[in-house]
Design a protein around this motif. Structure first.
Motif, PDB file in Angstrom:
ATOM      1  N   LYS A  85       0.967  -1.129  -0.115  1.00  0.00           N
ATOM      2  CA  LYS A  85       0.195   0.130   0.005  1.00  0.00           C
ATOM      3  C   LYS A  85       0.890   1.289   0.010  1.00  0.00           C
ATOM      4  CE  LYS A  85      -3.707   2.148   0.469  1.00  0.00           C
ATOM      5  NZ  LYS A  85      -4.525   2.589  -0.477  1.00  0.00           N
ATOM      6  N   ILE A  86       0.631   2.262  -0.998  1.00  0.00           N
ATOM      7  CA  ILE A  86       1.249   3.368  -0.980  1.00  0.00           C
ATOM      8  C   ILE A  86       0.482   4.318  -0.219  1.00  0.00           C
ATOM      9  CG2 ILE A  86       2.341   5.211  -2.520  1.00  0.00           C
ATOM     10  CD1 ILE A  86       2.790   3.015  -4.411  1.00  0.00           C
ATOM     11  N   LEU A  87       1.016   5.114   0.478  1.00  0.00           N
ATOM     12  CA  LEU A  87       0.201   5.836   1.569  1.00  0.00           C
ATOM     13  C   LEU A  87       0.112   7.495   0.875  1.00  0.00           C
ATOM     14  CD1 LEU A  87       1.874   4.835   5.087  1.00  0.00           C
ATOM     15  CD2 LEU A  87      -0.200   4.035   3.967  1.00  0.00           C
ATOM     16  N   ASN A  88       0.887   7.936   0.250  1.00  0.00           N
ATOM     17  CA  ASN A  88       0.769   9.385   0.013  1.00  0.00           C
ATOM     18  C   ASN A  88       0.721   9.682  -1.278  1.00  0.00           C
ATOM     19  OD1 ASN A  88       3.482   8.646  -0.490  1.00  0.00           O
ATOM     20  ND2 ASN A  88       4.248  10.584   0.250  1.00  0.00           N
ATOM     21  N   PRO A  89      -0.244   9.205  -2.233  1.00  0.00           N
ATOM     22  CA  PRO A  89      -0.258   9.426  -3.772  1.00  0.00           C
ATOM     23  C   PRO A  89      -0.870  10.860  -3.987  1.00  0.00           C
ATOM     24  CG  PRO A  89      -1.967   8.048  -3.000  1.00  0.00           C
ATOM     25  CD  PRO A  89      -1.074   8.021  -1.710  1.00  0.00           C
ATOM     26  N   GLU A  90      -1.810  11.403  -2.800  1.00  0.00           N
ATOM     27  CA  GLU A  90      -2.386  12.958  -3.078  1.00  0.00           C
ATOM     28  C   GLU A  90      -1.443  13.831  -2.905  1.00  0.00           C
ATOM     29  OE1 GLU A  90      -3.305  10.770  -0.236  1.00  0.00           O
ATOM     30  OE2 GLU A  90      -4.739   9.594  -1.336  1.00  0.00           O
ATOM     31  N   GLU A  91      -0.318  13.665  -2.274  1.00  0.00           N
ATOM     32  CA  GLU A  91       0.847  14.576  -1.911  1.00  0.00           C
ATOM     33  C   GLU A  91       1.506  14.989  -3.295  1.00  0.00           C
ATOM     34  OE1 GLU A  91       4.926  14.952   0.485  1.00  0.00           O
ATOM     35  OE2 GLU A  91       3.476  13.770   1.554  1.00  0.00           O
ATOM     36  N   TYR A  92       1.695  14.223  -4.193  1.00  0.00           N
ATOM     37  CA  TYR A  92       2.540  14.131  -5.410  1.00  0.00           C
ATOM     38  C   TYR A  92       1.283  14.301  -6.590  1.00  0.00           C
ATOM     39  CZ  TYR A  92       6.565  13.513  -2.717  1.00  0.00           C
ATOM     40  OH  TYR A  92       7.386  13.756  -1.916  1.00  0.00           O
ATOM     41  N   VAL A  94      -0.575  11.961  -7.890  1.00  0.00           N
ATOM     42  CA  VAL A  94      -0.360  10.933  -8.911  1.00  0.00           C
ATOM     43  C   VAL A  94      -1.608  10.069  -9.216  1.00  0.00           C
ATOM     44  CG1 VAL A  94       0.971   8.895  -9.336  1.00  0.00           C
ATOM     45  CG2 VAL A  94       2.092  10.835  -8.132  1.00  0.00           C
ATOM     46  N   GLU A  95      -1.912   9.653 -10.457  1.00  0.00           N
ATOM     47  CA  GLU A  95      -3.239   9.003 -10.553  1.00  0.00           C
ATOM     48  C   GLU A  95      -3.151   7.834  -9.819  1.00  0.00           C
ATOM     49  OE1 GLU A  95      -3.211   8.223 -14.694  1.00  0.00           O
ATOM     50  OE2 GLU A  95      -3.041  10.327 -14.958  1.00  0.00           O
ATOM     51  N   LEU A  96      -4.571   7.452  -9.439  1.00  0.00           N
ATOM     52  CA  LEU A  96      -4.613   6.222  -8.670  1.00  0.00           C
ATOM     53  C   LEU A  96      -4.373   4.995  -9.516  1.00  0.00           C
ATOM     54  CD1 LEU A  96      -7.835   7.211  -6.610  1.00  0.00           C
ATOM     55  CD2 LEU A  96      -5.571   7.021  -5.674  1.00  0.00           C
ATOM     56  N   GLU A 101      -0.921   0.201 -10.191  1.00  0.00           N
ATOM     57  CA  GLU A 101      -0.142  -0.500 -11.108  1.00  0.00           C
ATOM     58  C   GLU A 101       1.234  -0.692 -10.324  1.00  0.00           C
ATOM     59  OE1 GLU A 101      -0.161   1.685 -14.778  1.00  0.00           O
ATOM     60  OE2 GLU A 101      -2.076   0.637 -15.476  1.00  0.00           O
ATOM     61  N   THR A 102       1.798   0.226  -9.652  1.00  0.00           N
ATOM     62  CA  THR A 102       2.850   0.358  -8.981  1.00  0.00           C
ATOM     63  C   THR A 102       2.990  -0.632  -7.740  1.00  0.00           C
ATOM     64  OG1 THR A 102       3.417   2.621  -9.480  1.00  0.00           O
ATOM     65  CG2 THR A 102       4.464   1.782  -7.828  1.00  0.00           C
ATOM     66  N   GLU A 103       1.885  -0.580  -7.165  1.00  0.00           N
ATOM     67  CA  GLU A 103       1.707  -1.696  -6.031  1.00  0.00           C
ATOM     68  C   GLU A 103       1.592  -3.069  -6.657  1.00  0.00           C
ATOM     69  OE1 GLU A 103      -2.114  -0.289  -4.141  1.00  0.00           O
ATOM     70  OE2 GLU A 103      -1.200   1.215  -2.966  1.00  0.00           O
ATOM     71  N   ASN A 138       8.700   5.515 -12.591  1.00  0.00           N
ATOM     72  CA  ASN A 138       8.351   6.671 -13.324  1.00  0.00           C
ATOM     73  C   ASN A 138       6.833   6.892 -13.389  1.00  0.00           C
ATOM     74  OD1 ASN A 138      10.768   7.619 -14.207  1.00  0.00           O
ATOM     75  ND2 ASN A 138      10.892   5.942 -15.891  1.00  0.00           N
ATOM     76  N   LEU A 139       6.326   7.899 -12.734  1.00  0.00           N
ATOM     77  CA  LEU A 139       4.852   8.191 -12.750  1.00  0.00           C
ATOM     78  C   LEU A 139       4.518   9.646 -13.345  1.00  0.00           C
ATOM     79  CD1 LEU A 139       4.045   6.737  -9.097  1.00  0.00           C
ATOM     80  CD2 LEU A 139       3.734   5.451 -11.358  1.00  0.00           C
ATOM     81  N   ASN A 140       3.762   9.509 -14.057  1.00  0.00           N
ATOM     82  CA  ASN A 140       3.360  11.029 -14.698  1.00  0.00           C
ATOM     83  C   ASN A 140       4.665  11.758 -15.134  1.00  0.00           C
ATOM     84  OD1 ASN A 140       1.004  10.431 -13.879  1.00  0.00           O
ATOM     85  ND2 ASN A 140       0.505  11.892 -12.119  1.00  0.00           N
ATOM     86  N   ASP A 141       5.445  11.016 -15.997  1.00  0.00           N
ATOM     87  CA  ASP A 141       6.905  11.733 -16.493  1.00  0.00           C
ATOM     88  C   ASP A 141       7.469  12.360 -15.182  1.00  0.00           C
ATOM     89  OD1 ASP A 141       5.907  11.161 -18.883  1.00  0.00           O
ATOM     90  OD2 ASP A 141       4.758  12.865 -19.326  1.00  0.00           O
ATOM     91  N   LYS A 142       7.512  11.514 -13.945  1.00  0.00           N
ATOM     92  CA  LYS A 142       8.417  12.101 -13.244  1.00  0.00           C
ATOM     93  C   LYS A 142       9.060  11.104 -12.327  1.00  0.00           C
ATOM     94  CE  LYS A 142       6.142  16.379 -11.510  1.00  0.00           C
ATOM     95  NZ  LYS A 142       5.385  17.061 -10.716  1.00  0.00           N
TER      96      LYS A 142
END
Length: 167
Positions: A85-92, A94-96, A101-103, A138-142
């Protein structure tokens, strides 16, 4: 003082002899009844002692077997499920879908840990942690790196990660 001469009268002799004989017979009956009752009580107590001894022996055997089985089962506990589980996707922002997919990717990377015993996985937890943290995603070109915040290891392995921008 003189004792009255009742010992010469046959009625008094019969009365006194009857009292002595009745006292002796009643004493014998009392001793017999008391002896029988005490014998029954002693027998009951001995049976209860034997029963208690047998139950204590059985209990100790069961407890030893139970402890041995528990130790064997703990040695045989295996990893059955891995949850990431990734806890902070809202901070950056990033699309859910990307997070999901990363998880899934990390879960697939850790799939080799399934059916491994808990002890070996626990001994290698630092290696698992470093393996996850070395990856760049690499997520959203970052480019992001993952940091392991918490890791719970039992039959279900749970890993909580945080995103941070790769340097």
């Amino acid at each position: 003082m003189r004792i009255p001469p009742y010992y010469r009268l046959p009625t008094w002799q019969r009365f006194l002899a009857g009292m002595v004989l009745g006292g002796a017979i009643s004493w014998m009956v009392f001793l017999f009844m008391f002896g029988v009752l005490q014998e029954e009580q002693t027998k009951t107590i001995e049976e209860q002692k034997d029963t208690i001894e047998n139950i204590k022996k059985d209990l100790s055997i069961w407890q030893d077997e139970y402890k041995k089985l528990n130790k064997d089962n703990q040695k045989k506990l295996l990893i059955q499920d891995i949850k990431v589980k990734i806890l902070n996707p809202e901070e950056y922002k990033v699309e859910l879908l990307s997070i999901h997919e990363t998880e899934d990717t990390i879960t697939e990377d850790l799939r080799s840990l399934l059916t491994k015993d808990l002890e070996s996985v626990y001994k290698n937890k630092d290696l698992i942690k470093k393996t996850i943290e070395k990856q760049t995603i690499n997520l959203n070109d970052k480019r992001y790196q993952l940091k392991v915040k918490e890791m719970y290891i039992y039959t279900s392995m749970e890993i909580y990660l945080e995103l941070k921008i790769a340097s």
